[in-house]
Enzyme design. Sequence first.
Site, PDB file in Angstrom:
ATOM      1  N   HIS A  23      15.876 -34.406  14.146  1.00  0.00           N
ATOM      2  CA  HIS A  23      15.069 -35.185  15.392  1.00  0.00           C
ATOM      3  C   HIS A  23      14.356 -34.920  15.956  1.00  0.00           C
ATOM      4  CE1 HIS A  23      16.810 -39.400  17.002  1.00  0.00           C
ATOM      5  NE2 HIS A  23      15.333 -38.463  17.491  1.00  0.00           N
ATOM      6  N   GLU A 214      20.772 -46.016  20.106  1.00  0.00           N
ATOM      7  CA  GLU A 214      20.735 -45.442  21.686  1.00  0.00           C
ATOM      8  C   GLU A 214      20.807 -46.016  22.467  1.00  0.00           C
ATOM      9  OE1 GLU A 214      16.814 -42.142  22.899  1.00  0.00           O
ATOM     10  OE2 GLU A 214      16.454 -43.071  22.222  1.00  0.00           O
ATOM     11  N   ASP A 293      12.132 -34.522  21.698  1.00  0.00           N
ATOM     12  CA  ASP A 293      11.518 -34.578  21.847  1.00  0.00           C
ATOM     13  C   ASP A 293      11.661 -33.038  23.578  1.00  0.00           C
ATOM     14  OD1 ASP A 293       9.388 -36.935  21.961  1.00  0.00           O
ATOM     15  OD2 ASP A 293      11.052 -37.434  22.331  1.00  0.00           O
TER      16      ASP A 293
END
Length: 355
Positions: A23, A214, A293
């Site tokens: 991910h 999420e 990220d």
Amino acid sequence: MTKFPCSDHFHSFLKALPKCEHHLHIEGTLEPELLFALAKRNTITLPEWFPPTVEACNKRYSEFADLQDFLDHYYVGMSVLIHEQDFYDLALAYFERAHRDGCLHSEVFFDPQGHVERGISVDNVVNGLNRACKDAAAKFGTTSLLTMCLLRHLPVSSGLDTIKSTEKYFESGVISGLGLDSAEKPFPPELFEECYGALKEKFPKVNLTAHAGEEGDHRYVTNALDLLKVTRIDHGVQSQHSPELLDRLVSNDTMLTMCPLSNVKLQVVKDVEDLPYREFFDKGVSFSINSDDPAYFGGYILDNYVAVHTRFGFSPKEWCTIVLNGINGSWCDEKRKQELREIVDDVYLKYKDVL
């Protein structure tokens, strides 16, 4: 909040484990230093509201109010990526950092729509990333796969066009999977059933995943499984609220690709300790730990491992199980999986008497 110490020995153990990252948005690895360098190289003028320096960027990135606030900055960052070399430089920088963290296999997300809608050729994107994958393999001995994501805030028609424009890369195996990202609300998985069905019909062996659970509740996860036919779930935190769903994840050995520091930065939870890692582990839900990220969330894969350890105190054997679940849930071939499993055994034998 640190509940369990991470000694130097334990830190070395976590680093030595052969981690797989599932991910990771490659655009989300754009560190401020590279962002400003590419903006200068490509003569891109950033918006007036965007932080003007590396230091200001780092400070602002620590203060995201929610997912949309992050995405506003994320898409500005994407604007500096123009040429094939830009995508190559971005990806190789990530692979170098991941290798230092002991990540030996990466399955990398990328968002072609965010580039094509700016007039960037999808070939520039894919060829730059693919070249970096090959060079990283030669330089570090690591392996990697590319997963194309659809942006769920864009129309389904755009997703279908994107799939059509990249068919040659799915056919050649350069792109190995399809994902779905961007803000979950108000864009539930079922909106993209046609996109997933069209790709699966043409390429039956393609790997499918989707961000779910999420922002959205556990029904997003169920619908992604039922309607998109995914075999993996990205995030999946809200699965904890459905005992039936947890049983299903266990029985089907469906892996969740979880991102602890990201979940804190985007206000999913207040602290990593609030995430259901212990519950999932004890119940037998497979999950991997990832950085999402990292340029925006302040931590690459090893940082995320350490954050989880200091909150949950998993034993060395439990950590080996977590890593093995990540290896087994990867999309690389069986030969590569076995190589990584053997490294897990070697690392455990090396450290078990000193931890």
